[in-house]
Design an enzyme around this catalytic site. Sequence first.
Site, PDB file in Angstrom:
ATOM      1  N   CYS A  96      67.163  84.353  70.600  1.00  0.00           N
ATOM      2  CA  CYS A  96      66.468  83.231  71.191  1.00  0.00           C
ATOM      3  C   CYS A  96      66.081  83.438  72.654  1.00  0.00           C
ATOM      4  O   CYS A  96      65.142  84.151  72.939  1.00  0.00           O
ATOM      5  CB  CYS A  96      67.306  81.976  71.005  1.00  0.00           C
ATOM      6  SG  CYS A  96      66.317  80.479  70.941  1.00  0.00           S
TER       7      CYS A  96
ATOM      8  N   HIS B 146      70.738  81.708  65.630  1.00  0.00           N
ATOM      9  CA  HIS B 146      72.074  81.565  66.222  1.00  0.00           C
ATOM     10  C   HIS B 146      73.079  81.360  65.088  1.00  0.00           C
ATOM     11  O   HIS B 146      72.778  81.485  63.923  1.00  0.00           O
ATOM     12  CB  HIS B 146      72.120  80.308  67.075  1.00  0.00           C
ATOM     13  CG  HIS B 146      71.215  80.287  68.256  1.00  0.00           C
ATOM     14  ND1 HIS B 146      71.536  80.895  69.440  1.00  0.00           N
ATOM     15  CD2 HIS B 146      70.010  79.678  68.453  1.00  0.00           C
ATOM     16  CE1 HIS B 146      70.552  80.659  70.313  1.00  0.00           C
ATOM     17  NE2 HIS B 146      69.638  79.930  69.737  1.00  0.00           N
TER      18      HIS B 146
END
Length: 239
Positions: A93, A190
């Site tokens: 990310c 994640h």
Amino acid sequence: MNALTLVHLYPREMNIYGDTGNVVVLKRRLEWRHRPVRVVPVSVGDPLPHDVDILLGGGGQDAAQGEIGADFAARGAELRAMADDGVVMLTICGTYQMLGHEFITQDGDHIKGVGVLDVITRGQHERLIGNNYVDTPEAGRLVGYENHSGLTELGPGVVPLGRTQAGRGNNGSDRTEGAVQGNIIGTYMHGSLLPKNPHLADHIIGRAIRRRGGASLSHLDDSAELAAHDWILKRAQRR
Ligand code: GLN
């Protein structure tokens, strides 16, 4: 057998949704195979070691990316040289975005990237959030969790990590997720990612060991990890 060196970039600033778990998983899976490993945390102002095998970076809020922005950009030449030298990288990310050319936040702030990955990201007000699963040519089916405002466009220098199935992926429109360029992986997933995707963890370790001229990896019993994988997969499929 020399120790493999794992660098953990900005462990304090860039660590949301448990991304540090990726470092723990790689360290454990090497130790379970009796391979020496050392983890080097690198924060603002810290030097990068010379013998990096695997570099890991996690996610972070726009503010955190701003905090580390100048320090990260100043490492551009070193990170590009490491990429050219085949160092294996897994970036999640916020770090994925900054490994690209630029991240323009939803407030219009320009966070300069290091141009290791041929991608560019523009933030927007709606966040792309939720469980996801992605089918990848290199590492099979991966499960994870995404939460980002950034929409990432892939340039010709990269290929997608895979095709997003349940989630929004890079930009919510082209069904791509993540980016791959040689030994470098960027993804929005994640969770943390590797505990529930042991096949990706071994894919990363395998590349680092082969780069050192090493042979194949011994098998590990991943029944617990794969049970967690399947559990998250079912949740993502219910979306
Ligand atoms: N701050 C970035 C965004 O919102 C990255 C978020 C993250 O790392 N989860 O897109």
